[in-house]
Design an enzyme around this catalytic site. Structure first.
Site, mmCIF file in Angstrom:
data_model
loop_
_atom_site.group_PDB
_atom_site.id
_atom_site.type_symbol
_atom_site.label_atom_id
_atom_site.label_comp_id
_atom_site.label_asym_id
_atom_site.label_seq_id
_atom_site.Cartn_x
_atom_site.Cartn_y
_atom_site.Cartn_z
ATOM 1 N N TRP A 105 -34.448 10.299 46.071
ATOM 2 C CA TRP A 105 -34.825 10.935 44.799
ATOM 3 C C TRP A 105 -34.805 9.933 43.658
ATOM 4 O O TRP A 105 -35.665 9.980 42.767
ATOM 5 C CB TRP A 105 -33.970 12.156 44.513
ATOM 6 C CG TRP A 105 -34.290 13.268 45.467
ATOM 7 C CD1 TRP A 105 -33.468 13.800 46.410
ATOM 8 C CD2 TRP A 105 -35.560 13.940 45.623
ATOM 9 N NE1 TRP A 105 -34.134 14.775 47.131
ATOM 10 C CE2 TRP A 105 -35.411 14.874 46.678
ATOM 11 C CE3 TRP A 105 -36.800 13.843 44.989
ATOM 12 C CZ2 TRP A 105 -36.455 15.706 47.103
ATOM 13 C CZ3 TRP A 105 -37.839 14.671 45.410
ATOM 14 C CH2 TRP A 105 -37.662 15.587 46.448
ATOM 15 N N ASP A 175 -30.319 13.617 37.077
ATOM 16 C CA ASP A 175 -30.988 14.611 37.908
ATOM 17 C C ASP A 175 -29.890 15.298 38.709
ATOM 18 O O ASP A 175 -29.358 14.726 39.655
ATOM 19 C CB ASP A 175 -32.007 13.922 38.822
ATOM 20 C CG ASP A 175 -32.669 14.899 39.800
ATOM 21 O OD1 ASP A 175 -32.304 16.091 39.801
ATOM 22 O OD2 ASP A 175 -33.559 14.447 40.555
ATOM 23 N N LYS A 199 -32.250 24.817 44.398
ATOM 24 C CA LYS A 199 -31.133 24.414 45.258
ATOM 25 C C LYS A 199 -29.917 25.289 44.987
ATOM 26 O O LYS A 199 -29.360 25.887 45.887
ATOM 27 C CB LYS A 199 -30.775 22.942 45.026
ATOM 28 C CG LYS A 199 -31.969 21.986 44.962
ATOM 29 C CD LYS A 199 -32.614 21.766 46.310
ATOM 30 C CE LYS A 199 -33.974 21.072 46.241
ATOM 31 N NZ LYS A 199 -34.017 19.776 45.610
HETATM 32 C C1 PLP Z 1 -35.265 18.880 45.384
HETATM 33 C C2 PLP Z 1 -35.027 17.735 44.472
HETATM 34 C C3 PLP Z 1 -36.042 17.231 43.655
HETATM 35 C C4 PLP Z 1 -37.452 17.761 43.684
HETATM 36 O O1 PLP Z 1 -37.578 18.935 42.999
HETATM 37 P P1 PLP Z 1 -39.012 19.614 42.795
HETATM 38 O O2 PLP Z 1 -38.654 20.979 42.336
HETATM 39 O O3 PLP Z 1 -39.716 19.612 44.108
HETATM 40 O O4 PLP Z 1 -39.743 18.867 41.769
HETATM 41 C C5 PLP Z 1 -35.728 16.176 42.814
HETATM 42 N N1 PLP Z 1 -34.501 15.667 42.753
HETATM 43 C C6 PLP Z 1 -33.499 16.132 43.536
HETATM 44 C C7 PLP Z 1 -32.144 15.518 43.445
HETATM 45 C C8 PLP Z 1 -33.729 17.184 44.409
HETATM 46 O O5 PLP Z 1 -32.734 17.648 45.191
#
Ligand code: PLP
Length: 363
Positions: A105, A175, A199
């Site tokens: 990521w 993030d 998530k």
């Molecule tokens: C799932 C995830 C993403 C991607 O998210 P999207 O909703 O598909 O844009 C980005 N960063 C992390 C840490 C994730 O777990």
């Protein structure tokens, strides 16, 4: 539906939701609180929806103890869109941003940011296959970065910051998609926190951004209005139609979290669940965790069978026991158990029990 038929869902995302939340949504699906219509069918400007959104924001503020000089935005586009939206908004006249590369990521964030600025990779865990978080002392930060970006929980590699990096006056951006609300966080240490909802918050389609007031209002001129934090903040995240139903479900999740005792309580619960699984992995000679102990994620637990030829059989047996989505990410292989807030300890116990049986049979 017979709730006892629900599987233990270890999916990394979109992920399991608390059963109580789904039941409440089901009960209110056709008629929200006697109004004769579904939340999905309401104007986003109605008094009813406004109350839903305001309550969701307040509950999130209470849960995370978000200081009053931070905005909470309900946006769309997911964390991947934020990879572009963050530099567009936060460079504030600067030309470089610092990124710490801890895995899949982070790499995506870095690649996207390069379209908007020079990226200095201040530290990277690539030398050891992204199995650890580089210590703060090793980071080489630039002098005049717009911000420092981290991915505080790498969903695929299964590594997590159990500490908050000090970046001085330079805003720290995180993030937190895959561990937001899983633990207490000192929001004031961050300039900006973002997370896709699917998530640990609610359905896909909602992105949450928590940003300090003084950092907004200087977006690059090319920034789309819907992605300009200042414009969205000024219109209560309603510059465009927000993902109303996703906000409603997120609101129910926040309420559920409060009922569980808030983040301190949930964190204890998550520590217990993760310990159960890692303790089993550490004494096993058949299953292994690839991650450095001190950096292991409480939310995403990748593990491997020492005999990969048995992967398919392991997954098949798990499915027969109603444990689904244990296959690891295609980029790393093996298995991954995502055990977010909504995964009850019974699910982790069932998994460990099954692993024990499988090891006894094949080990
Ligand atoms: C799932 C995830 C993403 C991607 O998210 P999207 O909703 O598909 O844009 C980005 N960063 C992390 C840490 C994730 O777990």
């Amino acid at each position: 539906m017979d709730v006892s038929k629900r599987a233990f869902n270890f999916c990394a995302g979109p992920a399991a939701l608390p059963e109580a939340v789904l039941q409440r949504a089901q009960a209110e699906l056709l008629d929200w609180q006697g109004k004769g219509l579904s939340v999905m069918e309401m104007s986003h400007r109605s008094d009813e929806y406004t109350a839903i959104a305001e309550k969701a924001e307040q509950d999130l503020r209470d849960l995370m103890e978000i200081p009053s000089d931070y905005k909470v935005l309900f946006l769309q586009g997911g964390a991947i869109a934020e990879n572009a939206i963050v530099p567009m908004n936060l460079l504030r006249g600067r030309t470089v941003a610092d990124y710490v590369n801890t895995g899949e990521w982070s790499k995506k964030s870095i690649k996207e940011a390069k379209k908007y600025c020079a990226v200095n990779v201040a530290a990277s865990g690539e030398d050891r296959g992204f199995t650890y978080i580089p210590a703060r002392e090793t980071w080489k930060l630039s002098k005049d970065a717009g911000y420092v970006h981290i991915c505080s929980n790498e969903t695929i590699g299964g590594i997590e910051y159990h500490w908050t990096p000090d970046t001085g006056d330079v805003p720290l951006v995180a993030d937190m998609s895959s561990h937001i609300l899983s633990r207490a966080v000192d929001v004031a240490r961050y300039g900006l926190i973002y997370a896709g909802a699917q998530k640990n918050i609610g359905p896909a389609g909602l992105t949450i951004v928590i940003v300090r007031d003084d950092l907004i209002g200087q977006a690059l001129p090319i920034t789309p209005s819907a992605f300009d934090y200042k414009q969205q903040a000024d219109s209560d995240s309603m510059l465009n139609t927000p993902p109303t139903y996703a906000v409603y479900i997120a609101g129910l999740v926040f309420k559920w979290l409060k009922e569980q005792g808030g983040l301190a309580q949930i964190e204890k619960h998550n520590i217990g669940k993760a310990k159960l699984l890692y303790d089993y992995l550490d004494q096993s000679r058949f299953f292994v965790s690839p991650v450095d102990r001190q950096d292991r994620s409480r939310m995403n637990v990748p593990f491997k069978l020492t005999n990969e030829a048995l992967d398919e059989e392991f997954l098949k047996g798990a499915k027969q026991r109603a444990m689904v989505q244990l296959k690891g990410h295609r980029s790393v292989g093996g298995m991954r158990a995502s055990i977010y807030n909504a995964m009850p300890i019974e699910g982790v116990k069932a998994l460990v029990e099954y692993m024990r049986e499988f090891e006894a049979k094949h080990g």
